[in-house]
Write an enzyme that holds these catalytic residues in place. Structure first.
Site, short mmCIF file in Angstrom:
data_model
loop_
_atom_site.label_atom_id
_atom_site.label_comp_id
_atom_site.label_asym_id
_atom_site.label_seq_id
_atom_site.Cartn_x
_atom_site.Cartn_y
_atom_site.Cartn_z
N CYS A 36 0.85 -1.19 0.00
CA CYS A 36 0.00 0.00 0.00
C CYS A 36 0.89 1.24 0.00
O CYS A 36 2.03 1.19 0.46
CB CYS A 36 -0.86 -0.05 1.26
SG CYS A 36 -1.85 1.41 1.62
N GLY A 37 0.37 2.34 -0.48
CA GLY A 37 1.12 3.58 -0.43
C GLY A 37 1.47 4.00 0.99
O GLY A 37 2.42 4.73 1.22
#
Length: 161
Positions: A36-37
């Protein structure tokens, strides 16, 4: 009245752990993802763990694959990723659902106790964080965009109470 201590969590291996074992401590509970970012927040969560564990903070990570399929690996793969890439030494539990019919009872309770913006109960994304006080009550919910280091003052206050 229901508190955190009425629930249990499933570690990566072994039998479920009653959360009552953390009674009297402050907890930071986070739904995590490996791709995920926000994944670099593992480093900030580990920093909080290192800074405050000696004073009674427990960080618990709960991997979840419900947001963009960003944690598809097995529990062993997730644990290895967290340790190798971020040096995570806080507890990362078995992968769970945080929304929907199969949501873990703990997350149903967390979202009911601390709804999000406009009263929504659903977790919107990875790295939503919940600060739990020494009495097992939810103190505050934090958005995925809230960096772990920004929680330090609230953690200090919870530890002092």
């Amino acid at each position: 009245m229901t508190t955190l201590y009425d629930f249990e969590a499933q570690p990566m291996s072994g039998p479920p752990v009653p959360l009552r074992q953390y009674e009297g401590q402050v907890l930071l509970i986070v739904n995590t993802a490996s791709a995920c970012g926000f994944t670099p927040q593992f480093a900030g969560l580990e920093a909080l763990h290192q800074q405050f564990a000696g004073r009674g903070l427990v960080v618990l990570g709960f991997p979840c694959n419900q947001f963009g399929g960003q944690d598809p690996g097995s529990n062993d793969e997730i644990a290895s990723f967290c340790q190798l890439n971020y040096g995570v030494s806080f507890s990362v539990m078995a992968k769970i659902d945080v929304n929907g019919a199969d949501a873990a009872p703990l997350y149903r309770w967390l979202t009911a106790e601390a709804p999000g913006i406009l009263g929504t109960k659903a977790i919107k994304w990875n790295f939503t964080k919940f600060l739990i006080g020494r009495g097992g009550e939810v103190i505050r919910r934090y958005a995925p965009t809230d960096k772990p280091e920004s929680l330090a003052q609230d953690i200090e206050a919870a530890l002092a109470s």
